[in-house]
Design a protein around this motif. Structure first.
Motif, PDB file in Angstrom:
ATOM      1  N   UNK A 206       0.824  -1.211   0.000  1.00  0.00           N
ATOM      2  CA  UNK A 206       0.000   0.000   0.000  1.00  0.00           C
ATOM      3  C   UNK A 206       0.859   1.262   0.000  1.00  0.00           C
ATOM      4  N   UNK A 207       1.919   1.269   0.792  1.00  0.00           N
ATOM      5  CA  UNK A 207       2.788   2.448   0.855  1.00  0.00           C
ATOM      6  C   UNK A 207       3.480   2.688  -0.485  1.00  0.00           C
ATOM      7  N   UNK A 208       3.998   1.626  -1.108  1.00  0.00           N
ATOM      8  CA  UNK A 208       4.653   1.768  -2.418  1.00  0.00           C
ATOM      9  C   UNK A 208       3.669   2.258  -3.465  1.00  0.00           C
ATOM     10  N   UNK A 209       2.450   1.722  -3.444  1.00  0.00           N
ATOM     11  CA  UNK A 209       1.439   2.167  -4.401  1.00  0.00           C
ATOM     12  C   UNK A 209       1.109   3.640  -4.214  1.00  0.00           C
ATOM     13  N   UNK A 210       1.003   4.063  -2.960  1.00  0.00           N
ATOM     14  CA  UNK A 210       0.720   5.484  -2.695  1.00  0.00           C
ATOM     15  C   UNK A 210       1.854   6.384  -3.161  1.00  0.00           C
ATOM     16  N   UNK A 234      -8.113   7.007   0.026  1.00  0.00           N
ATOM     17  CA  UNK A 234      -8.676   5.767   0.557  1.00  0.00           C
ATOM     18  C   UNK A 234      -7.597   4.868   1.147  1.00  0.00           C
ATOM     19  N   UNK A 235      -6.468   4.739   0.442  1.00  0.00           N
ATOM     20  CA  UNK A 235      -5.396   3.870   0.919  1.00  0.00           C
ATOM     21  C   UNK A 235      -4.790   4.433   2.208  1.00  0.00           C
ATOM     22  N   UNK A 238      -6.981   3.844   5.273  1.00  0.00           N
ATOM     23  CA  UNK A 238      -6.937   2.534   5.930  1.00  0.00           C
ATOM     24  C   UNK A 238      -5.905   2.520   7.065  1.00  0.00           C
ATOM     25  N   UNK A 239      -4.790   3.228   6.875  1.00  0.00           N
ATOM     26  CA  UNK A 239      -3.797   3.322   7.954  1.00  0.00           C
ATOM     27  C   UNK A 239      -4.344   4.123   9.133  1.00  0.00           C
ATOM     28  N   UNK A 240      -5.118   5.168   8.856  1.00  0.00           N
ATOM     29  CA  UNK A 240      -5.673   5.967   9.949  1.00  0.00           C
ATOM     30  C   UNK A 240      -6.672   5.156  10.765  1.00  0.00           C
ATOM     31  N   UNK A 303     -14.391   3.400  -2.200  1.00  0.00           N
ATOM     32  CA  UNK A 303     -13.005   2.932  -2.138  1.00  0.00           C
ATOM     33  C   UNK A 303     -12.510   2.866  -0.695  1.00  0.00           C
ATOM     34  N   UNK A 304     -12.877   3.844   0.101  1.00  0.00           N
ATOM     35  CA  UNK A 304     -12.438   3.856   1.501  1.00  0.00           C
ATOM     36  C   UNK A 304     -12.990   2.640   2.252  1.00  0.00           C
TER      37      UNK A 304
END
Length: 406
Positions: A206-210, A234-235, A238-240, A303-304
């Protein structure tokens, strides 16, 4: 495994030593004080609270969920109006990297309204089940669409409205059939789950995609494609959510008297929550600055919700308890969401409304037969002038004979 309990002096008075034997281990415990048979002073208060929770807890949770939808749906409109006022002043727009909206009181009113809505949503989860609260969150999409049409003059075509309803229905089905969360009671358990190899790999992807979307894709296509900024929000969202869950466990353990202050996880989660909120606000403002509010918020909600559910499944490994019905329901809801997003995004520029749809009317009475044409004597010259004779008549066609009676 055999557990044996023994006392050194054969009694359980204060100061006595109790020995616990488990396999090859021995634990010595000293009795400090006994349990008082007296009823605690706050027993009446606890009973009253439990009675209210059992009788009215569900309705309180549903009411807080509706209040959260109203606040979050209206906060998007307030933020949009603040961005429109920023454009009217000629300042640098949010999509171009400007932060002039931080000086606008209308934008801060929207931010405060959204914060209040999230607090109400958190309270709703404390009273009502998640399978009820989360689908009700889809009402904020409809509220924002209604408010944007009246307050901002924005409108969706007929296919966009149908796509919005399909997205809400699909996300509701997906959340209802989603696996139930595994309860985490301590910070140590939360840290152990976050160190799992599957979640670490998922978080890295997810981090790399962001990072790819933020630094490569967004500068080129962000102002033309509505999905770029929304996927980033949205990505990161998910971390929040994961950070909020961990901090909730931390606060609960703190009031229970556990030594959570010495654990590094709360500080890491606080840092993740702060960074994710900053990134979310930045890119959500860029999306609202360019695109229609009635398009941004439904797609963002879809998406979220999808990313949060998938992240929760990976973190808590909830797929082990999913039945075949829940698996089919989750997949069906996801496909429905994809179709709804496609209708929202693919047909947003078409001018389609209910009036432009073809209508078929049933004829109750037959149409009157046309009256025969009567040629008078004085019109014979006109009739002769309008006759066109073919140069070579076909063999199958008989010659035409016109007779004029005087």
């Amino acid at each position: 495994m055999e557990l044996r309990v023994g006392s050194t002096n054969g009694s359980c008075e204060n100061g006595s030593i109790v020995s616990l034997y488990c396999a090859s281990q021995e634990v010595l415990c000293q009795i400090v004080r006994g349990i008082s048979p007296e009823e605690p002073n706050n027993a009446t208060l606890i009973t009253w609270q439990e009675r209210v929770r059992k009788r009215y807890g569900f309705y309180i949770g549903v009411g807080l969920a509706f209040l959260s939808c109203l606040l979050i749906g209206s906060s998007v409109i307030l933020k949009k109006k603040g961005l429109i006022r920023l454009v009217a002043t000629g300042a640098t727009r949010a999509v171009n990297g400007g932060y002039g909206y931080l000086k606008d009181p209308m934008w801060w009113a929207g931010f405060a309204t959204m914060s209040a809505g999230e607090v109400a949503n958190f309270g709703a989860y404390a009273f009502a089940p998640a399978t009820v609260v989360t689908p009700l969150g889809a009402l904020s999409v409809l509220i924002s669409a209604i408010f944007s049409s009246y307050c901002l003059g924005e409108s969706l075509n007929l296919l966009g409205k149908l796509g919005c309803i399909i997205c809400v229905a699909g996300s509701t089905v997906m959340v209802i059939h989603a696996p139930k969360e595994e309860k985490v009671t301590t910070v140590v358990e939360m840290a152990s789950k976050m160190k799992d190899t599957g979640f670490v790999v998922f978080a890295v992807l997810l981090v790399v995609s962001c990072l790819i979307l933020i630094f490569i894709v967004a500068p080129r296509y962000g102002q033309r494609n509505i999905l770029i900024y929304i996927i980033i929000c949205s990505v990161i969202g998910s971390f929040s959510v994961t950070a909020v869950k961990g901090l909730g466990v931390t606060i609960r353990n703190f009031f229970q008297g556990l030594p959570v202050v010495r654990h590094p996880l709360p500080y890491i989660l606080s840092l993740i929550l702060g960074l994710s909120i900053i990134i979310q606000v930045n890119f959500l403002n860029r999306a609202l600055d360019i695109f229609n509010t009635s398009l941004v918020f439904p797609i963002y909600y879809v998406f979220f919700t999808t990313v949060v559910v998938v992240s929760s499944i990976v973190l808590f490994k909830e797929w082990y308890t999913m039945s075949a019905v829940d698996i089919m329901g989750t997949l069906s809801g996801f496909v429905t969401i994809i179709l709804g997003v496609f209708m929202l995004h693919a047909f947003k520029d078409l001018d389609i409304n209910q009036i432009s749809l073809p209508h078929t009317h049933k004829n109750t009475t037959p149409a009157p037969a046309p009256e025969p044409t009567v040629i008078k004597l004085e019109d014979k010259n006109v009739l002769v002038d309008n006759i066109e004779l073919a140069s070579t008549p076909s063999p199958q066609q008989k010659p035409k004979v016109f007779m004029i009676d005087s």
